[in-house]
Design an enzyme around this catalytic site. Structure first.
Site, PDB file in Angstrom:
ATOM      1  N   HIS A   1      11.586  12.313-106.389  1.00 22.96           N
ATOM      2  CA  HIS A   1      10.632  13.300-105.882  1.00 22.96           C
ATOM      3  C   HIS A   1       9.254  13.088-106.511  1.00 22.96           C
ATOM      4  O   HIS A   1       8.782  13.867-107.352  1.00 22.96           O
ATOM      5  CB  HIS A   1      11.122  14.732-106.118  1.00 22.96           C
ATOM      6  CG  HIS A   1      10.345  15.733-105.314  1.00 22.96           C
ATOM      7  ND1 HIS A   1      10.493  15.847-103.949  1.00 22.96           N
ATOM      8  CD2 HIS A   1       9.384  16.621-105.651  1.00 22.96           C
ATOM      9  CE1 HIS A   1       9.671  16.775-103.491  1.00 22.96           C
ATOM     10  NE2 HIS A   1       8.972  17.255-104.505  1.00 22.96           N
TER      11      HIS A   1
ATOM     12  N   HIS B   1       5.069   9.538 -98.881  1.00 22.91           N
ATOM     13  CA  HIS B   1       5.448   8.834 -97.660  1.00 22.91           C
ATOM     14  C   HIS B   1       4.206   8.372 -96.918  1.00 22.91           C
ATOM     15  O   HIS B   1       3.123   8.901 -97.110  1.00 22.91           O
ATOM     16  CB  HIS B   1       6.285   9.752 -96.749  1.00 22.91           C
ATOM     17  CG  HIS B   1       5.523  10.920 -96.191  1.00 22.91           C
ATOM     18  ND1 HIS B   1       5.203  12.041 -96.944  1.00 22.91           N
ATOM     19  CD2 HIS B   1       4.988  11.148 -94.961  1.00 22.91           C
ATOM     20  CE1 HIS B   1       4.521  12.903 -96.200  1.00 22.91           C
ATOM     21  NE2 HIS B   1       4.363  12.389 -94.987  1.00 22.91           N
TER      22      HIS B   1
ATOM     23  N   CYS C   1     -16.972 -14.571 -89.213  1.00 20.37           N
ATOM     24  CA  CYS C   1     -16.419 -13.217 -89.303  1.00 20.37           C
ATOM     25  C   CYS C   1     -17.357 -12.351 -90.145  1.00 20.37           C
ATOM     26  O   CYS C   1     -17.753 -12.730 -91.249  1.00 20.37           O
ATOM     27  CB  CYS C   1     -15.036 -13.275 -89.929  1.00 20.37           C
ATOM     28  SG  CYS C   1     -14.447 -11.682 -90.538  1.00 20.37           S
TER      29      CYS C   1
END
Lengths: 343, 343
Positions: free
Chosen positions: A115, A168, A198
């Site tokens: 957690h 997450h 680029c």
């Protein structure tokens, strides 16, 4: 509960109308759930509270329900889903609002079985496996014919848009090319046509030479505060050698990227003094092969200021911390985190 | 303390780097100051705490420091200011970051002498004078040669981006055409070229016929939830007859607009259940005369959801409340507020 894609008739701006998402327990609460390990649906041991895993990772490779370190699940309240029919065309040239079903993927990448509530508190191996999951999920979806883009993103903290505290990230794969990605691609193409180079490669050269806004460098990667930073302490992280596709990264490169990204997140939190932040990966669309003009990158920023009517009305941000002031602070903080973790 | 305009080399996106604004007392606090009348700098009697008024309104017309109902002052921590030199050119076609000084106006419109914290709690006369101030300030700035756009906006509540609770709106007049306005103009021009009609006029006809997303109508104005609403309970308010310039409104039209806008704000608060909202006026740029293809309008939305990495990365919003569900609620709430206030 299927969602719907709608284009604004004036600007062509796409929105996802997703009625089902208002059923999320924490929606509209503007606060993350503070849960103990025992009741957190993302903690190991509570897998039954979430849909079945799409993928799971352990140190050795694939993992089961009891030894995973990183676990990918479908979002329970998806903005897009494969239950819908792929849109046939999503034209935005006309009023006659073109509408499609909300076809696509919406997945959650749970980045630790513990957690933990911040990316900076992941173990190194969890960090690496999280990045591997990002890459692998993009690879899974890129060959689906009707999908055009995969947006990997992280919302951390209530002010960052998170509704669950357990660390997450998410993937939303869309059947349309999003507006911001499209704007970047157009800018890159324009620059490439006139300079045969680029623009991000050019930027890396200039930032390295200037050395005013750089934060950190490794063999393969560089991080700096962008010249026109929208947010205080905004950071961009790019591969130093030209590469357009995040999903083409190999495990060795990901292993190098992991501690760098983790230290940048730690620095972002230290500099902003709070835990709300976002990061997102901009990579080439699914339907392009590796290109010379686009350069994948990660954008990372803390959520210190609430944007308001001016920003929504104009698209112009007001940033009170110049990137030249932000970079030295972030540099020191990222370095000190790095030293602490690797000593 | 001068600010700086910077264009992102890739997308051309303009940002205002405004170092001075981080000195605001409440900046980064994500909370509005709760002040009593005695210490609020925007309350009547405390005028010395703010810069001298640029304009002040009373019922009869111009007002002094002791009888104003609406008062316009320069923003103490301006994002743009006339102390800077007007930018010579702000090209965004090249990397070679083009930078200009932060030339422009940043003003605060204090909408009541009383310590009121929401637009819906203004008296009718205050509401009318506030709208008059919006118009007049646009008129003041439109003829300055180096200014291209005037953005009127309101941030209410801490989650709406406000740092002071006392009811106020703001004007930022910019030397560049903002991205979002530019996108709307392009869409309008495209539609006009193929249909010989204003797309917003078409939209008004369709919404009126459909009658599914309409909220309120008066003789001159109409409000509805837009088809591709970005936010839950987003509302657009437009003149029914074609008009491109908000600043061309006369006092009679403003007197009709005032109670309608006020009732829509009240409905927005009632529907969202909290006091954080924004509204903004989109009007034709300063350097265009009245045009057939653009249609001024007000966009109003509560701040119920925190946007996150997906929205910032893609420009695509996820809206859990379809406008067809939002409109009937807003309609009832706006009507009941209206009835209460006019009975």
């Amino acid at each position: 509960m299927n969602s719907e894609l709608r284009s604004d008739p004036v600007t062509g701006r796409t929105v996802i109308i997703a009625r089902g998402r208002s059923e999320r327990p924490q929606d509209f609460a503007r606060a993350t759930t503070i849960r103990s390990h025992a009741t957190c649906p993302f903690c190991r041991g509570n897998e039954r509270e979430t849909p079945q895993a799409l993928a799971a990772y352990a140190v050795g490779g694939a993992a089961g329900e009891d030894d995973w370190l990183v676990r990918v699940i479908p979002n329970k309240y998806p903005a897009l889903s494969f239950d819908a029919a792929p849109p046939t065309s999503l034209s935005d040239a006309e009023y006659a609002p073109t509408t499609g079903a909300g076809y696509g993927a919406h997945e959650v990448i749970i980045e630790s079985p513990r957690h933990v509530t911040c990316f900076s508190r992941l173990d190194l191996v969890e960090t690496q496996l999280a990045l591997r999951a990002y890459r692998d999920r993009l690879l899974v979806h890129r060959d689906k014919k009707s999908l055009r883009y995969g947006q990997i993103f992280k919302n951390n903290g209530a002010d960052g848009g998170a509704t669950i505290g357990h660390v997450h990230s998410q993937l939303i794969a869309t059947p349309f090319l999003p507006r911001e990605v499209s704007a970047e691609l157009a800018g890159c193409r324009r620059y490439f046509e006139s300079h045969d180079r680029c623009i991000y490669c050019e930027m890396i050269d200039r930032e390295t030479t200037l050395a005013q806004r750089t934060i950190a460098e490794t063999e393969r990667f560089i991080a700096f505060c962008p010249f026109a930073a929208r947010f205080p302490y905004e950071t961009w992280l790019l591969p130093r050698r030209h590469a357009s596709q995040f999903h083409a990264l190999d495990d060795i490169a990901l292993a190098e990227l992991a501690p760098l990204l983790r230290s940048l997140v730690a620095a972002t939190i230290a500099a902003s003094g709070q835990d709300a932040y976002n990061f997102l990966i901009h990579t080439a669309p699914f339907d392009t092969s590796a290109t010379d003009h686009y350069h994948w990158h990660i954008e990372l920023f803390p959520r210190m200021l609430e944007v308001g009517g001016f920003e929504w009305g104009t698209g112009c941000h007001i940033n009170p911390v110049p990137p030249e002031d932000a970079a030295p602070q972030l540099r020191t903080m990222a370095q000190s985190f790095w030293d602490r973790k690797t000593s």
